[in-house]
Design a protein around this motif. Structure first.
Motif, PDB file in Angstrom:
ATOM      1  N   ALA A  83       0.836  -1.200   0.000  1.00 24.01           N
ATOM      2  CA  ALA A  83       0.000   0.000   0.000  1.00 24.01           C
ATOM      3  C   ALA A  83       0.873   1.253   0.000  1.00 24.01           C
ATOM      4  N   GLY A  84       0.575   2.144  -0.952  1.00 23.56           N
ATOM      5  CA  GLY A  84       1.296   3.414  -1.012  1.00 23.56           C
ATOM      6  C   GLY A  84       2.632   3.376  -1.721  1.00 23.56           C
ATOM      7  N   ALA A  85       2.991   2.231  -2.324  1.00 27.33           N
ATOM      8  CA  ALA A  85       4.338   2.121  -2.902  1.00 27.33           C
ATOM      9  C   ALA A  85       4.511   2.909  -4.196  1.00 27.33           C
ATOM     10  N   THR A  86       3.430   3.038  -4.990  1.00 30.69           N
ATOM     11  CA  THR A  86       3.626   3.614  -6.319  1.00 30.69           C
ATOM     12  C   THR A  86       2.309   4.166  -6.850  1.00 30.69           C
ATOM     13  N   THR A  87       2.276   4.518  -8.137  1.00 33.79           N
ATOM     14  CA  THR A  87       1.068   5.063  -8.755  1.00 33.79           C
ATOM     15  C   THR A  87      -0.127   4.129  -8.539  1.00 33.79           C
ATOM     16  N   ASN A  88      -1.233   4.661  -8.077  1.00 36.14           N
ATOM     17  CA  ASN A  88      -2.476   3.900  -7.876  1.00 36.14           C
ATOM     18  C   ASN A  88      -2.282   2.631  -7.042  1.00 36.14           C
ATOM     19  N   SER A  89      -1.628   2.774  -5.920  1.00 28.26           N
ATOM     20  CA  SER A  89      -1.417   1.600  -5.056  1.00 28.26           C
ATOM     21  C   SER A  89      -2.118   1.760  -3.710  1.00 28.26           C
ATOM     22  N   ASP A  90      -3.049   2.704  -3.626  1.00 26.73           N
ATOM     23  CA  ASP A  90      -3.712   2.967  -2.342  1.00 26.73           C
ATOM     24  C   ASP A  90      -4.524   1.773  -1.831  1.00 26.73           C
ATOM     25  N   SER A  91      -5.002   0.920  -2.737  1.00 30.01           N
ATOM     26  CA  SER A  91      -5.763  -0.253  -2.296  1.00 30.01           C
ATOM     27  C   SER A  91      -4.855  -1.450  -2.045  1.00 30.01           C
ATOM     28  N   GLY A  92      -3.553  -1.219  -2.062  1.00 30.31           N
ATOM     29  CA  GLY A  92      -2.600  -2.326  -1.942  1.00 30.31           C
ATOM     30  C   GLY A  92      -2.606  -2.971  -0.573  1.00 30.31           C
ATOM     31  N   VAL A  93      -1.765  -3.999  -0.469  1.00 35.28           N
ATOM     32  CA  VAL A  93      -1.745  -4.838   0.731  1.00 35.28           C
ATOM     33  C   VAL A  93      -1.011  -4.111   1.865  1.00 35.28           C
ATOM     34  N   THR A  94      -1.613  -4.084   3.053  1.00 33.08           N
ATOM     35  CA  THR A  94      -0.987  -3.372   4.178  1.00 33.08           C
ATOM     36  C   THR A  94      -0.060  -4.284   4.983  1.00 33.08           C
ATOM     37  N   ASP A  95      -0.306  -5.603   4.919  1.00 35.45           N
ATOM     38  CA  ASP A  95       0.570  -6.557   5.604  1.00 35.45           C
ATOM     39  C   ASP A  95       0.503  -7.858   4.806  1.00 35.45           C
ATOM     40  N   ILE A  96       1.649  -8.339   4.415  1.00 34.16           N
ATOM     41  CA  ILE A  96       1.696  -9.540   3.558  1.00 34.16           C
ATOM     42  C   ILE A  96       0.961 -10.722   4.204  1.00 34.16           C
ATOM     43  N   ALA A  97       0.923 -10.749   5.531  1.00 34.32           N
ATOM     44  CA  ALA A  97       0.222 -11.843   6.219  1.00 34.32           C
ATOM     45  C   ALA A  97      -1.253 -11.894   5.820  1.00 34.32           C
ATOM     46  N   ASN A  98      -1.816 -10.748   5.463  1.00 35.86           N
ATOM     47  CA  ASN A  98      -3.237 -10.706   5.080  1.00 35.86           C
ATOM     48  C   ASN A  98      -3.534 -11.510   3.818  1.00 35.86           C
ATOM     49  N   ILE A  99      -2.526 -11.736   2.987  1.00 33.45           N
ATOM     50  CA  ILE A  99      -2.809 -12.442   1.732  1.00 33.45           C
ATOM     51  C   ILE A  99      -2.195 -13.842   1.701  1.00 33.45           C
ATOM     52  N   TYR A 100      -1.776 -14.352   2.841  1.00 30.15           N
ATOM     53  CA  TYR A 100      -1.210 -15.710   2.828  1.00 30.15           C
ATOM     54  C   TYR A 100      -2.195 -16.761   2.284  1.00 30.15           C
ATOM     55  N   PRO A 101      -3.495 -16.691   2.631  1.00 29.92           N
ATOM     56  CA  PRO A 101      -4.419 -17.677   2.029  1.00 29.92           C
ATOM     57  C   PRO A 101      -4.498 -17.529   0.504  1.00 29.92           C
ATOM     58  N   ALA A 102      -4.468 -16.305   0.008  1.00 21.98           N
ATOM     59  CA  ALA A 102      -4.477 -16.087  -1.446  1.00 21.98           C
ATOM     60  C   ALA A 102      -3.203 -16.650  -2.075  1.00 21.98           C
ATOM     61  N   LEU A 103      -2.069 -16.475  -1.416  1.00 26.19           N
ATOM     62  CA  LEU A 103      -0.806 -16.991  -1.952  1.00 26.19           C
ATOM     63  C   LEU A 103      -0.799 -18.522  -1.968  1.00 26.19           C
ATOM     64  N   GLU A 104      -1.390 -19.128  -0.935  1.00 29.49           N
ATOM     65  CA  GLU A 104      -1.545 -20.598  -0.920  1.00 29.49           C
ATOM     66  C   GLU A 104      -2.317 -21.058  -2.154  1.00 29.49           C
ATOM     67  N   ALA A 105      -3.429 -20.375  -2.416  1.00 28.35           N
ATOM     68  CA  ALA A 105      -4.275 -20.751  -3.552  1.00 28.35           C
ATOM     69  C   ALA A 105      -3.526 -20.533  -4.873  1.00 28.35           C
ATOM     70  N   MET A 106      -2.755 -19.474  -4.956  1.00 27.46           N
ATOM     71  CA  MET A 106      -1.987 -19.212  -6.177  1.00 27.46           C
ATOM     72  C   MET A 106      -0.948 -20.294  -6.400  1.00 27.46           C
ATOM     73  N   GLN A 107      -0.284 -20.666  -5.335  1.00 28.91           N
ATOM     74  CA  GLN A 107       0.719 -21.730  -5.430  1.00 28.91           C
ATOM     75  C   GLN A 107       0.063 -23.017  -5.923  1.00 28.91           C
ATOM     76  N   ALA A 108      -1.141 -23.305  -5.411  1.00 28.93           N
ATOM     77  CA  ALA A 108      -1.830 -24.550  -5.769  1.00 28.93           C
ATOM     78  C   ALA A 108      -2.274 -24.549  -7.231  1.00 28.93           C
ATOM     79  N   CYS A 109      -2.710 -23.411  -7.751  1.00 29.19           N
ATOM     80  CA  CYS A 109      -3.229 -23.439  -9.136  1.00 29.19           C
ATOM     81  C   CYS A 109      -2.212 -22.940 -10.166  1.00 29.19           C
TER      82      CYS A 109
END
Ligand SMILES: NC(=O)N[C@@H](CC(=O)O)C(=O)O
Ligand SMILES: [Zn+2]
Ligand SMILES: [Zn+2]
Length: 347
Positions: free
Chosen positions: A107-133
């Motif tokens: 969040a806040g890293a670059t152009t139009n990143s205001d909706s970005g991730v505030t803590d990587i831990a928040n997306i660990y379930p999404a990353l699990e699913a990405m790894q699986a598919c």
């Protein structure tokens, strides 16, 4: 006087593994420029609001398709934008809809990143699913805490975040996008299989002196910011090394002239107009034109598990000057290296 024969190089048609096409009135410009030289492009999802799921990605893809010149086989590859709310289910649906990757913007890293991730831990379930598919994880690799200097943000991201994600998800395919430092080149070069990086033309052609010596030049301002020449040399070394971990991603990002040439100018360089020619310039300068095809046209599809293109493009050594300005809808767009002479031209 005898005419010298013109030098030509023919390459397998390249792809762009990181581009910003934006939306609406920008699309005829951005899609036309990309489709002139690239067959496929990984389309960044940082619209306002961002492309967050299968439905957004499919409708955005349709709008892009509407701007592809008649008969041009250009293929936009779609990406979703990870937010704190991206669930495993959103990932699975996107994958089924043909979305190839998901993009992490701290969040806040670059152009139009205001909706970005505030803590990587928040997306660990999404990353699990990405790894699986088999969906790829694309990273804007910069930390955003105020205490970290802008020139150190990529290095600290690698130390604090990336090294952890690489270990926690050993099967996840990860691309560290638009790398800008020797540390990034070294980390990716030595990382496990399935970790790669894109490199822009501007980070190969320039360092921070180009942006700051003799006056501040807003058209060289992008994120991650241009670094010291020492880092530029390390990037050139990586891009021209023949290592399949490094491949082409322009990060071409259009911002209208009035949004760049102002007291608080936007981050992003527009390179899509002449991208392959800009890369050819760098590879030729260091005597490595023979390494351009791997970098531009082979290592990217190999990493993504897609077929390499089978047709070709030809570049000719015939100096030409980039235009000073381009039209983008009603606005003006200044291409990177506007007015400068390039040695190679797409035939
Ligand atoms: N690179 C940039 O400076 N800007 C990009 C965003 C990004 O890739 O970080 C943009 O969307 O304008
Ligand atoms: Zn980025
Ligand atoms: Zn980008």
């Amino acid at each position: 006087m005898m005419e010298q024969p013109t030098l030509r190089v023919t390459l397998r048609t390249p792809d762009d593994w990181h581009i910003h096409l934006r939306d609406g009135a920008a699309l005829p410009r951005t899609v036309g420029d990309a489709a002139r030289q690239f067959r496929r492009a990984i389309v960044m999802p940082n619209l306002v609001p961002p492309v967050v799921d299968a439905e957004d990605a499919l409708s955005y893809q349709l709008r892009i398709h509407g701007q592809i010149p008649e008969g041009n086989p250009f293929e936009p590859l779609m990406v979703i934008y990870l937010t704190d709310r991206t669930s495993a289910e959103i990932v699975r649906q996107a994958h089924q809809a043909g979305v190839v990757a998901a993009k992490l913007y701290p969040a806040g890293a670059t152009t139009n990143s205001d909706s970005g991730v505030t803590d990587i831990a928040n997306i660990y379930p999404a990353l699990e699913a990405m790894q699986a598919c088999g969906m790829k994880l694309l990273l804007h690799g910069e930390v955003t805490t105020a205490d970290i200097d802008i020139f150190d943000r990529e290095r600290v991201f690698i130390e604090k975040i990336l090294s952890r994600v690489v270990d926690d998800f050993p099967q996840l395919k990860i691309v560290l996008e638009h790398i800008t430092t020797a540390q990034a080149a070294e980390f990716v070069g030595q990382a496990r299989d399935g970790v790669g990086a894109t490199i822009t033309a501007h980070h190969l052609l320039y360092n921070r002196n180009h942006m700051l010596v003799g006056g501040v030049r807003p058209h060289y301002y992008c994120l991650p910011i241009l670094k010291r020449s020492y880092h530029q040399s390390a990037l050139i070394e990586a891009a021209t090394s023949g290592s399949p971990k490094f491949f082409l991603g322009t990060d071409s990002a259009p911002h209208a002239q009035h949004k760049k040439e102002t007291a608080c100018g936007c981050a992003g360089c527009y390179t899509a107009f002449s991208a392959i020619e800009l890369y050819a310039e760098v590879f030729d300068r260091v005597g490595k034109l023979d390494k351009l095809e791997g970098f531009a046209s082979e290592f990217g599809p190999d990493f993504y598990g897609l077929p390499r293109n089978t047709d070709t493009i030809t570049l000719e050594k015939r100096p030409w000057a980039l235009p000073d300005s381009l039209a983008m809808g009603e606005e003006q767009l200044i291409p990177l290296a506007a007015g400068e002479v390039l040695s190679w031209r797409l035939v």
